[in-house]
Design a protein around this motif. Structure first.
Motif, PDB file in Angstrom:
ATOM      1  N   LYS A 148       8.443 -45.973 -23.024  1.00 47.91           N
ATOM      2  CA  LYS A 148       8.628 -47.251 -23.711  1.00 47.91           C
ATOM      3  C   LYS A 148       8.175 -47.155 -25.167  1.00 47.91           C
ATOM      4  O   LYS A 148       8.879 -47.588 -26.083  1.00 47.91           O
ATOM      5  CB  LYS A 148       7.839 -48.348 -22.999  1.00 47.91           C
ATOM      6  N   GLY A 149       7.002 -46.569 -25.382  1.00 49.79           N
ATOM      7  CA  GLY A 149       6.479 -46.438 -26.737  1.00 49.79           C
ATOM      8  C   GLY A 149       7.359 -45.573 -27.616  1.00 49.79           C
ATOM      9  O   GLY A 149       7.667 -45.925 -28.759  1.00 49.79           O
ATOM     10  N   LEU A 150       7.792 -44.428 -27.086  1.00 54.19           N
ATOM     11  CA  LEU A 150       8.671 -43.540 -27.842  1.00 54.19           C
ATOM     12  C   LEU A 150       9.990 -44.226 -28.178  1.00 54.19           C
ATOM     13  O   LEU A 150      10.487 -44.141 -29.306  1.00 54.19           O
ATOM     14  CB  LEU A 150       8.966 -42.271 -27.033  1.00 54.19           C
ATOM     15  N   SER A 151      10.538 -44.915 -27.207  1.00 56.19           N
ATOM     16  CA  SER A 151      11.862 -45.518 -27.367  1.00 56.19           C
ATOM     17  C   SER A 151      11.851 -46.657 -28.376  1.00 56.19           C
ATOM     18  O   SER A 151      12.806 -46.834 -29.139  1.00 56.19           O
ATOM     19  CB  SER A 151      12.378 -46.014 -26.012  1.00 56.19           C
ATOM     20  N   GLN A 152      10.784 -47.444 -28.400  1.00 53.12           N
ATOM     21  CA  GLN A 152      10.679 -48.513 -29.387  1.00 53.12           C
ATOM     22  C   GLN A 152      10.701 -47.940 -30.798  1.00 53.12           C
ATOM     23  O   GLN A 152      11.306 -48.516 -31.702  1.00 53.12           O
ATOM     24  CB  GLN A 152       9.385 -49.307 -29.168  1.00 53.12           C
ATOM     25  N   SER A 153      10.053 -46.796 -30.994  1.00 57.55           N
ATOM     26  CA  SER A 153       9.954 -46.199 -32.325  1.00 57.55           C
ATOM     27  C   SER A 153      11.309 -45.761 -32.863  1.00 57.55           C
ATOM     28  O   SER A 153      11.580 -45.895 -34.054  1.00 57.55           O
ATOM     29  CB  SER A 153       9.012 -44.987 -32.293  1.00 57.55           C
ATOM     30  N   VAL A 154      12.164 -45.223 -31.990  1.00 56.73           N
ATOM     31  CA  VAL A 154      13.447 -44.687 -32.457  1.00 56.73           C
ATOM     32  C   VAL A 154      14.578 -45.701 -32.339  1.00 56.73           C
ATOM     33  O   VAL A 154      15.727 -45.387 -32.631  1.00 56.73           O
ATOM     34  CB  VAL A 154      13.820 -43.396 -31.689  1.00 56.73           C
ATOM     35  N   GLY A 155      14.270 -46.911 -31.903  1.00 58.76           N
ATOM     36  CA  GLY A 155      15.293 -47.948 -31.836  1.00 58.76           C
ATOM     37  C   GLY A 155      16.066 -47.998 -30.538  1.00 58.76           C
ATOM     38  O   GLY A 155      17.112 -48.643 -30.463  1.00 58.76           O
ATOM     39  N   ALA A 156      15.558 -47.329 -29.498  1.00 57.24           N
ATOM     40  CA  ALA A 156      16.221 -47.369 -28.187  1.00 57.24           C
ATOM     41  C   ALA A 156      15.731 -48.610 -27.441  1.00 57.24           C
ATOM     42  O   ALA A 156      14.953 -48.531 -26.490  1.00 57.24           O
ATOM     43  CB  ALA A 156      15.917 -46.100 -27.400  1.00 57.24           C
ATOM     44  N   ILE A 157      16.199 -49.771 -27.858  1.00 61.45           N
ATOM     45  CA  ILE A 157      15.648 -51.037 -27.398  1.00 61.45           C
ATOM     46  C   ILE A 157      15.934 -51.299 -25.919  1.00 61.45           C
ATOM     47  O   ILE A 157      15.053 -51.703 -25.159  1.00 61.45           O
ATOM     48  CB  ILE A 157      16.189 -52.199 -28.254  1.00 61.45           C
ATOM     49  N   LYS A 158      17.161 -51.066 -25.512  1.00 62.09           N
ATOM     50  CA  LYS A 158      17.504 -51.293 -24.107  1.00 62.09           C
ATOM     51  C   LYS A 158      16.731 -50.344 -23.198  1.00 62.09           C
ATOM     52  O   LYS A 158      16.250 -50.729 -22.125  1.00 62.09           O
ATOM     53  CB  LYS A 158      19.009 -51.112 -23.906  1.00 62.09           C
ATOM     54  N   LEU A 159      16.586 -49.105 -23.633  1.00 59.91           N
ATOM     55  CA  LEU A 159      15.822 -48.120 -22.869  1.00 59.91           C
ATOM     56  C   LEU A 159      14.347 -48.507 -22.816  1.00 59.91           C
ATOM     57  O   LEU A 159      13.678 -48.315 -21.792  1.00 59.91           O
ATOM     58  CB  LEU A 159      15.989 -46.735 -23.493  1.00 59.91           C
ATOM     59  N   ALA A 160      13.831 -49.058 -23.899  1.00 61.86           N
ATOM     60  CA  ALA A 160      12.434 -49.508 -23.917  1.00 61.86           C
ATOM     61  C   ALA A 160      12.217 -50.608 -22.885  1.00 61.86           C
ATOM     62  O   ALA A 160      11.176 -50.665 -22.226  1.00 61.86           O
ATOM     63  CB  ALA A 160      12.056 -49.998 -25.312  1.00 61.86           C
ATOM     64  N   LYS A 161      13.209 -51.478 -22.741  1.00 63.50           N
ATOM     65  CA  LYS A 161      13.098 -52.573 -21.771  1.00 63.50           C
ATOM     66  C   LYS A 161      13.065 -52.040 -20.341  1.00 63.50           C
ATOM     67  O   LYS A 161      12.212 -52.440 -19.542  1.00 63.50           O
ATOM     68  CB  LYS A 161      14.263 -53.547 -21.934  1.00 63.50           C
ATOM     69  N   SER A 162      13.975 -51.139 -20.010  1.00 62.67           N
ATOM     70  CA  SER A 162      13.997 -50.607 -18.645  1.00 62.67           C
ATOM     71  C   SER A 162      12.768 -49.743 -18.370  1.00 62.67           C
ATOM     72  O   SER A 162      12.252 -49.714 -17.250  1.00 62.67           O
ATOM     73  CB  SER A 162      15.284 -49.809 -18.397  1.00 62.67           C
TER      74      SER A 162
END
Length: 210
Positions: free
Chosen positions: A156-170
């Motif tokens: 979640k933390g990594l994904s938020q940084s690179v803009g992977a918003i949907k992935l951060a949610k899941s």
């Protein structure tokens, strides 16, 4: 020897005393802390408004998400020092909207408009995730909910940084899985895997790939 500091960046998740317990000690008038009123900015990967309110109720003055974006940190510090009423006024909100697969603005903000750095970070991100996703499926087969939850927190933390918003949610849903059934964990893991593939495909269609 005692030292006086101007600001405390408080990591909420620490091994022995967590951020809430440490803040309580700092604010306690009978503790040996030199400055009980030192400004404290919470640093955590949890983005919910309830969690933010919990930090403020514990005696902290500000809140910022991890991984820390330099520009947001500067804003948080300014808000703490220039707010004369000492009220919490800074909130870094992350919209985990299902329609967002790749939020380029989040990536640009994180890298402060450095295109080369953004590409390097994405490259390392994909290298890391290409190894982690198969490992997650292994943990699912081994019925290890605790590790799956920790992995969800990390992704979640990594994904938020690179803009992977949907992935951060899941990934956040995977993080909360330790109190649920393994069947649910495996279903959420399938969603995480699908969201990762969607994010990677989306990046391939942009200037950030390669």
């Amino acid at each position: 020897m005692y030292h006086k500091f101007d600001l405390f960046l408080m990591d909420i998740q620490m091994p022995e005393l967590d951020g809430f317990e440490t803040t309580a000690i700092i604010r306690a008038p009978d503790s040996k802390v030199i400055d009980h009123n030192i400004p404290i900015i919470a640093m955590t990967a949890y983005s919910s408004s309830i969690y933010q309110d919990k930090c403020i109720s514990a005696g902290m003055n500000g809140f910022i998400l991890k991984p820390v974006v330099p520009g947001f940190l500067i804003d948080a510090i300014k808000n703490v020092f220039y707010d004369k009423t000492n009220q919490f006024i800074f909130k870094q909100k992350v919209k985990l909207n299902q329609k967002y697969i790749f939020d380029e603005k989040a990536l640009i903000t994180f890298t402060q408009n450095d295109e080369n750095l953004a590409k390097q970070i994405l490259l390392k991100y994909f290298q890391e995730m290409d190894q982690r996703i198969p490992t997650l499926k292994k943990y699912c087969k081994e019925y290890d909910l605790n590790i799956l939850s920790k992995e969800g927190h990390f992704i979640k933390g990594l994904s938020q940084s690179v803009g992977a918003i949907k992935l951060a949610k899941s990934s956040y849903e995977l993080e909360k899985i330790k109190d649920q059934k393994m069947m649910n964990a495996c279903k959420i893991l399938d969603i995480v895997s699908a969201d990762y593939i969607s994010f990677k495909d989306a990046v391939k269609q942009t200037r950030w790939w390669g």
